[in-house]
Design a protein around this motif. Structure first.
Motif: not given
Length: 156
Positions: A141-154
């Motif tokens: 949550t950032l400033d009351g709003k949801p955000i998605t953090i995406t992590m990509n692996f190889t």
């Protein structure tokens, strides 16, 4: 009577065991990986700290090792001004929905001996896993709003 008791005990062990899909996922995740990119759904460039450790720039191109037979692993950060000390963690993979293929991935930082100083862990969604690529997503949550953090692996 003895046979019934053995049958009940066997059924209990089978019911408590991990699913075939999770066992296959652990085989796939085994080995060495590189965290190639980290993106967020928020607009603009955010200063993101991952795993209560350090900023995302240090995590990009970091190397990770997963050892599923004892649910442990390590990662080493990369980049200028980033500590290159090896970090240790324990992890579990829990199936959320076999039909969609979504999993929860719980990662808990530890010391070299597998002990957690804070007992804090991080729940991520294991949204994609193949023999060569893996993706995690975390809702924050950032400033009351949801955000998605995406992590990509190889896989190396």
């Amino acid at each position: 009577m003895k046979k019934i008791a053995i049958l009940c005990l066997t059924l209990c062990f089978l019911a408590c065991g991990t699913s075939k899909t999770v066992r296959q996922s652990k085989k796939t995740i085994k080995g060495d990986w590189t965290l190639t990119s980290i993106k967020s759904s928020a607009i603009g460039d955010l200063k993101i700290t991952l795993l209560n450790d350090t900023e995302k720039a240090c995590f990009e191109n970091s190397t990770w090792q997963f050892i599923p037979n004892n649910n442990t692993g390590t990662y080493t950060l990369s980049g200028l001004n980033c500590s290159s000390d090896k970090r240790f963690f324990v992890f579990t993979i829990d199936e959320v929905n076999e039909d969609t293929g979504l999993y929860n991935f719980l990662l808990k930082p530890t010391n070299e001996k597998g002990k957690s100083e804070t007992n804090a862990g991080f729940r991520l969604e294991l949204t994609s896993l193949s023999e060569t690529a893996m993706q995690w997503q975390q809702m924050v949550t950032l400033d009351g709003k949801p955000i998605t953090i995406t992590m990509n692996f190889t896989k190396l």
